[in-house]
Design an enzyme around this catalytic site. Sequence first.
Site, mmCIF file in Angstrom:
data_model
loop_
_atom_site.group_PDB
_atom_site.id
_atom_site.type_symbol
_atom_site.label_atom_id
_atom_site.label_comp_id
_atom_site.label_asym_id
_atom_site.label_seq_id
_atom_site.Cartn_x
_atom_site.Cartn_y
_atom_site.Cartn_z
ATOM 1 C CE LYS A 150 -2.121 -1.030 4.121
ATOM 2 N NZ LYS A 150 -1.601 -2.605 4.064
ATOM 3 N NE ARG A 167 7.477 -2.682 6.414
ATOM 4 C CZ ARG A 167 6.146 -2.695 6.549
ATOM 5 N NH1 ARG A 167 5.600 -1.904 5.743
ATOM 6 N NH2 ARG A 167 5.469 -3.554 7.197
ATOM 7 N NE ARG A 194 -5.435 -1.912 9.405
ATOM 8 C CZ ARG A 194 -4.129 -1.209 8.970
ATOM 9 N NH1 ARG A 194 -4.185 -0.037 8.640
ATOM 10 N NH2 ARG A 194 -2.926 -2.163 8.919
ATOM 11 N NE ARG A 236 1.304 -5.190 10.819
ATOM 12 C CZ ARG A 236 2.181 -5.160 10.104
ATOM 13 N NH1 ARG A 236 3.613 -5.852 10.651
ATOM 14 N NH2 ARG A 236 2.487 -4.320 9.113
ATOM 15 N NE ARG A 245 5.633 -0.737 10.157
ATOM 16 C CZ ARG A 245 4.347 -0.721 9.318
ATOM 17 N NH1 ARG A 245 4.386 0.172 8.349
ATOM 18 N NH2 ARG A 245 3.488 -1.531 9.767
#
Length: 236
Positions: free
Chosen positions: A39, A147, A113, A191, A180
Amino acid sequence: MPFLRPISSCLRLTVSRSYASVPPQGIHALIIGAPGSGKGTISNWIVRDFKLQHVSSGDLLRDHMRRGTPLGQEARSFMEKGDLVPDQTMVGLIASELKALGQGNWLLDGFPRTLPQAETLQKETPVNVVVHLDVPFETIIGRVKDRWVHPASGRIYNTVFNPPKEPFQDDITGEPLIQREDDKPESVQNRLQIFSDSTQPVLDFYDKMGILKVFHGTESKKIYPHVQKYMHEKFQ
Ligand code: G5P
Ligand code: MG
């Protein structure tokens, strides 16, 4: 008023062009996808190409956490485990941001969400374009561990897919990149489960309204040309 603050670096502000057939209220777009589906990556390309304003709910929350606001302190306990921040908090945060943006075209990333979030948004600031990135979970699990992000700007890197020019340094500022907290494997699994349970009803909601467009794939660079073409149609 913790919610009302100047538009920060996590909100990339750009000037909107005018297009003949854009609805009078402007293009109000959403990008929805599982955690790690791309996203943020694809939002950055949409913003670059279509000059709309980008609001990322996750970037806003992380900004509050860094600044140690009451909202940030509340959000931290949910986010680190990969749980959703309560609807009431999220609705207040996003409503304030959209109010601060005023008129113009925007792209919301990460909100709504849950069905109550979607219903409230539709009542207050109706959306007219919904992009769903449908990326297999096994692809996501493989990429999220690589990431690295630049917290101040929200710039996203990946040591395999999109490495920084210098290892672990932001390309523009040279500042250190971080990982993160919620990219730990147990948080990522949680998640993904929450996405399946809570966000599927949101997709069904927009599908019934006839404004959901699904893009399947495993590589953002291959998905984006299709998203770009779709957005061009909306901006004609
Ligand atoms: P966020 O910040 O919204 P998520 O979990 O929805 O977080 P996330 O993790 O930010 O989504 P993304 O934006 O979908 O993922 O993906 P990305 O960052 O662009 O790409 C992931 C990685 O893959 C990057 O390293 C990128 O470079 C790489 N990549 C991209 N494309 C490719 C590719 O083609 N190939 C490869 N190899 N790599 C690629 O929300 C965080 C938390 O905030 C709270 C929740 O606690 C949430 O967990 N929150 C909310 N809570 C309640 N309601 C809401 N509305 C909330 N919004 C946020
Ligand atoms: Mg993101």
